[in-house]
Scaffold this motif. Structure first.
Motif, short mmCIF file in Angstrom:
data_model
loop_
_atom_site.label_atom_id
_atom_site.label_comp_id
_atom_site.label_asym_id
_atom_site.label_seq_id
_atom_site.Cartn_x
_atom_site.Cartn_y
_atom_site.Cartn_z
N ILE A 17 0.88 -1.17 0.00
CA ILE A 17 0.00 0.00 0.00
C ILE A 17 0.91 1.21 0.00
O ILE A 17 1.78 1.35 0.85
CB ILE A 17 -0.92 0.03 1.23
CG1 ILE A 17 -1.91 -1.14 1.16
CG2 ILE A 17 -1.66 1.36 1.32
CD1 ILE A 17 -2.85 -1.23 2.33
N VAL A 18 0.70 2.08 -0.98
CA VAL A 18 1.48 3.31 -1.09
C VAL A 18 0.49 4.46 -1.03
O VAL A 18 -0.44 4.52 -1.82
CB VAL A 18 2.29 3.35 -2.40
CG1 VAL A 18 3.08 4.63 -2.50
CG2 VAL A 18 3.20 2.13 -2.50
N SER A 19 0.70 5.37 -0.09
CA SER A 19 -0.26 6.44 0.14
C SER A 19 0.45 7.75 0.44
O SER A 19 1.57 7.76 0.93
CB SER A 19 -1.15 6.07 1.33
OG SER A 19 -1.98 7.15 1.68
N GLY A 20 -0.22 8.82 0.14
CA GLY A 20 0.28 10.14 0.51
C GLY A 20 -0.03 10.47 1.96
O GLY A 20 0.40 11.49 2.49
N GLY A 21 -0.79 9.59 2.63
CA GLY A 21 -1.12 9.79 4.03
C GLY A 21 0.09 9.56 4.92
O GLY A 21 1.06 8.92 4.52
N ASP A 22 0.01 10.06 6.11
CA ASP A 22 1.09 9.92 7.08
C ASP A 22 1.37 8.45 7.37
O ASP A 22 0.43 7.66 7.55
CB ASP A 22 0.71 10.65 8.37
CG ASP A 22 1.80 10.58 9.40
OD1 ASP A 22 2.85 11.23 9.20
OD2 ASP A 22 1.61 9.87 10.40
N THR A 45 6.14 11.15 5.31
CA THR A 45 6.61 11.69 6.59
C THR A 45 6.98 13.15 6.34
O THR A 45 7.41 13.52 5.25
CB THR A 45 7.85 10.96 7.13
OG1 THR A 45 8.88 11.02 6.17
CG2 THR A 45 7.54 9.52 7.45
N VAL A 46 6.80 13.94 7.34
CA VAL A 46 7.13 15.36 7.24
C VAL A 46 8.19 15.64 8.30
O VAL A 46 8.00 15.35 9.47
CB VAL A 46 5.90 16.26 7.47
CG1 VAL A 46 6.29 17.71 7.44
CG2 VAL A 46 4.82 15.96 6.45
N GLU A 47 9.29 16.17 7.84
CA GLU A 47 10.36 16.51 8.77
C GLU A 47 10.57 18.02 8.68
O GLU A 47 10.78 18.56 7.60
CB GLU A 47 11.64 15.77 8.40
CG GLU A 47 12.72 15.93 9.43
CD GLU A 47 13.92 15.06 9.11
OE1 GLU A 47 15.04 15.57 9.27
OE2 GLU A 47 13.75 13.91 8.71
N ALA A 48 10.51 18.68 9.79
CA ALA A 48 10.69 20.13 9.83
C ALA A 48 11.82 20.46 10.79
O ALA A 48 12.03 19.78 11.79
CB ALA A 48 9.42 20.81 10.27
N GLU A 49 12.54 21.49 10.45
CA GLU A 49 13.64 21.92 11.29
C GLU A 49 13.60 23.43 11.39
O GLU A 49 13.41 24.13 10.39
CB GLU A 49 14.96 21.46 10.68
CG GLU A 49 16.16 21.80 11.55
CD GLU A 49 17.45 21.26 10.94
OE1 GLU A 49 18.43 22.02 10.92
OE2 GLU A 49 17.46 20.12 10.47
#
Length: 58
Positions: A17-22, A45-49
């Motif tokens: 399963i490949v999704s744009g969801g988290d 995944t969202v990585e913020a710095e």
């Protein structure tokens, strides 16, 4: 969808399963719902710095 995934698995295919969801959200429910191991569920995944250099937020 479940019938198709069952058919494919029975005939030698490996389902992902490949999704744009988290990724954490997807793995929490898709493993139980579709019976696919969590290592075969791909999500975002969202990585913020935050960086404050010379008084400027970057």
């Amino acid at each position: 969808m479940l019938e198709l995934m069952t058919y494919l698995e029975a005939n030698g295919f490996t389902n992902f399963i490949v999704s744009g969801g988290d990724i954490d959200f997807m793995r929490a429910w898709a493993t139980e719902t579709y019976g696919i191991p969590s290592h075969r569920i791909v999500g975002s995944t969202v990585e913020a710095e935050y960086d404050n250099t010379d008084g400027k937020a970057l």
